[in-house]
Design a protein around this motif. Structure first.
Motif, short mmCIF file in Angstrom:
data_model
loop_
_atom_site.label_atom_id
_atom_site.label_comp_id
_atom_site.label_asym_id
_atom_site.label_seq_id
_atom_site.Cartn_x
_atom_site.Cartn_y
_atom_site.Cartn_z
N MET A 1 0.86 -1.18 0.00
CA MET A 1 0.00 0.00 0.00
C MET A 1 0.90 1.23 0.00
O MET A 1 2.09 1.13 0.29
CB MET A 1 -0.92 0.00 1.24
CG MET A 1 -0.16 0.10 2.55
SD MET A 1 -1.17 -0.19 4.02
CE MET A 1 -2.41 1.08 3.86
N PRO A 2 0.36 2.40 -0.33
CA PRO A 2 1.18 3.61 -0.32
C PRO A 2 1.70 3.93 1.08
O PRO A 2 0.97 3.86 2.07
CB PRO A 2 0.21 4.70 -0.80
CG PRO A 2 -0.83 3.97 -1.58
CD PRO A 2 -0.99 2.66 -0.87
N VAL A 3 2.98 4.28 1.16
CA VAL A 3 3.63 4.66 2.42
C VAL A 3 4.32 6.00 2.20
O VAL A 3 5.08 6.17 1.24
CB VAL A 3 4.67 3.61 2.86
CG1 VAL A 3 5.35 4.06 4.16
CG2 VAL A 3 4.01 2.25 3.05
N VAL A 4 4.04 6.96 3.08
CA VAL A 4 4.67 8.27 2.97
C VAL A 4 5.54 8.51 4.19
O VAL A 4 5.15 8.22 5.33
CB VAL A 4 3.61 9.38 2.81
CG1 VAL A 4 2.70 9.48 4.03
CG2 VAL A 4 4.27 10.72 2.52
N ALA A 5 6.77 9.01 3.97
CA ALA A 5 7.70 9.31 5.06
C ALA A 5 7.44 10.73 5.55
O ALA A 5 7.19 11.64 4.76
CB ALA A 5 9.13 9.17 4.57
N ILE A 6 7.54 10.92 6.86
CA ILE A 6 7.26 12.23 7.44
C ILE A 6 8.25 12.52 8.55
O ILE A 6 8.80 11.61 9.18
CB ILE A 6 5.81 12.29 8.00
CG1 ILE A 6 5.46 13.70 8.44
CG2 ILE A 6 5.61 11.27 9.12
CD1 ILE A 6 4.01 13.90 8.80
N GLY A 7 8.49 13.80 8.78
CA GLY A 7 9.30 14.21 9.92
C GLY A 7 10.62 14.84 9.52
O GLY A 7 11.55 14.16 9.13
N GLY A 8 10.69 16.17 9.60
CA GLY A 8 11.95 16.88 9.40
C GLY A 8 12.51 16.81 8.00
O GLY A 8 13.71 17.02 7.79
#
Length: 398
Positions: free
Chosen positions: A160-167
């Motif tokens: 499934m779609p995975v998005v990276a987040i944080g800084g």
């Protein structure tokens, strides 16, 4: 409305603390106008009523750019504002309750920081997951940095779609390349920029270079790629043309490839003169091809069936786009029993322009209700590759 892998590429998240006196709606408009791919309203300081009012205003802007728009945390605000969906954390409203409130067609994204959380989100039916914090961030001061090795493991654990987040910033975004994520979620790098639109465009250009995404649809060429059909088609062409009293050549046959029916018939006039029965020959060649297929069969390419089984298991929509007549395509699929693997077949002879124009591919995308960039084309000819690229479809030349 659901999201695609491509929608995750540059996911913009609001933060009023970075506005510096600017109006939120104006900054959002600037960012969305410069190619952000998904948009989330996050305002931790707003009351429920204020969040609903903000969401209603920003929903209009997102709709203008045809981008998915979700609200952070507050499922009821997303419902009341008729947003496209919601993003929930592990300690927010439970997925089951959120789905009950929003219904089956709305987007529900979930935060997942471990393999177990990611796999549970997928099992529940979440549309995408956000994972991090990848780097130190001032947005969530209690968030610990995630090792890139963990990011890879989480992304690899789900389909499934995975998005990276944080800084994540323009300077460090390269570090998430090849981790398996579909894109990045960005807050301060966009909303805190002196020129949010320019910052968005700059990051999007870099995103286009570093992110690969899994297609949701695959279009297969047929002749030469799935089957050794060119031998059959060329044989039918030469037999019929000789029966009609003309002298066919291989170079003439090559000149037909990828054309639509109207253009093929025009070629007959060029090759054999104005008195030729172009329509009659065209139909006879197709009938002879089908006869050969029925009586003698045609071998499929090694590994084709196994590939189609994997594609089906992953739930991708599939189509055949070929220069052969539609009924000839179906004859091949019926004879080999491969018809069950395809949702649609379309001949380039049945659209306005054949390959190297992208019409046949774009018609399939339209029928599937998907974006061209979400659809992978498998081709074995220069005309087919050119057609896919002209339509903005990713292509593999086999």
């Amino acid at each position: 409305m659901k999201v695609s892998y491509k929608d995750m590429e540059l996911y913009a998240i609001t933060d009023n603390r970075w506005l510096n006196g600017r109006k939120l709606s104006e900054v959002v408009e600037d960012i969305l106008n410069n190619a952000a791919t998904l948009f989330q309203l996050r305002d931790k300081e707003a009351t429920h009523e204020e969040l609903v009012a903000e969401a209603k205003e920003l929903k209009v802007i997102a709709a203008k750019y045809k981008l998915p728009f979700v609200v952070n945390d507050d499922v009821l605000a997303a419902k009341e504002a008729d947003a496209d969906g919601v993003h929930i954390g592990q300690s927010d409203t439970a997925y089951e309750e959120a789905r009950k409130i929003l219904g089956p067609d709305k987007i529900i994204g979930m935060t997942a920081k471990t393999v177990e959380q990611a796999q549970m989100a997928e099992k529940l039916g979440a549309d995408y997951i956000g994972t991090g914090a990848v780097f130190h961030t001032s947005t969530k001061t209690d968030a610990k940095d995630m090792k890139l090795k963990t990011l890879v493991t989480v992304a690899d654990s789900v389909d499934m779609p995975v998005v990276a987040i944080g800084g994540i910033t323009y300077d460090n975004m390269d570090k998430v390349k090849d981790t398996g994520v579909s894109g990045i979620a960005v807050v301060s790098a966009l909303f805190g920029a002196d020129n949010p639109g320019a910052a968005t465009r700059k990051m999007k250009e870099k995103c286009d270079k570093i992110f690969n995404y899994n297609p949701r649809n695959i279009i297969f060429d047929m002749d030469g790629l799935m089957f050794a059909t060119e031998q059959v088609n060329y044989r039918a062409f030469t037999e019929i043309v000789k029966e009609e009293g003309y002298n066919p050549t291989f170079e003439q046959y090559i000149g037909f490839l990828g054309m639509n029916a109207k253009d093929i018939q025009k070629k007959y006039y060029v090759y054999y003169g104005e008195d030729v029965d172009a329509e009659g020959i065209y139909k006879k060649v197709g009938n002879r091809s089908k006869q050969i297929i029925r009586e003698e069969g045609v071998p499929e390419k090694e590994g084709l069936r196994e590939l189609l089984q994997v594609v089906r298991e992953k739930g991708l929509q599939t189509a055949v786009a070929s220069g052969s007549d539609t009924d000839v395509i179906k004859e091949y699929l019926d004879t080999t029993g491969l018809n069950e693997y395809f949702d649609m077949v379309l001949s380039s002879k049945d659209v306005k322009r054949g390959k190297p124009f992208p019409d046949v591919f774009l018609e399939i995308c339209k029928a599937f209700d998907v974006k061209p960039e979400e659809t992978l084309v498998l081709e074995d000819s220069a005309n087919g590759v050119q057609a896919a690229l002209a339509g903005n479809l990713p292509v593999i030349n086999i």
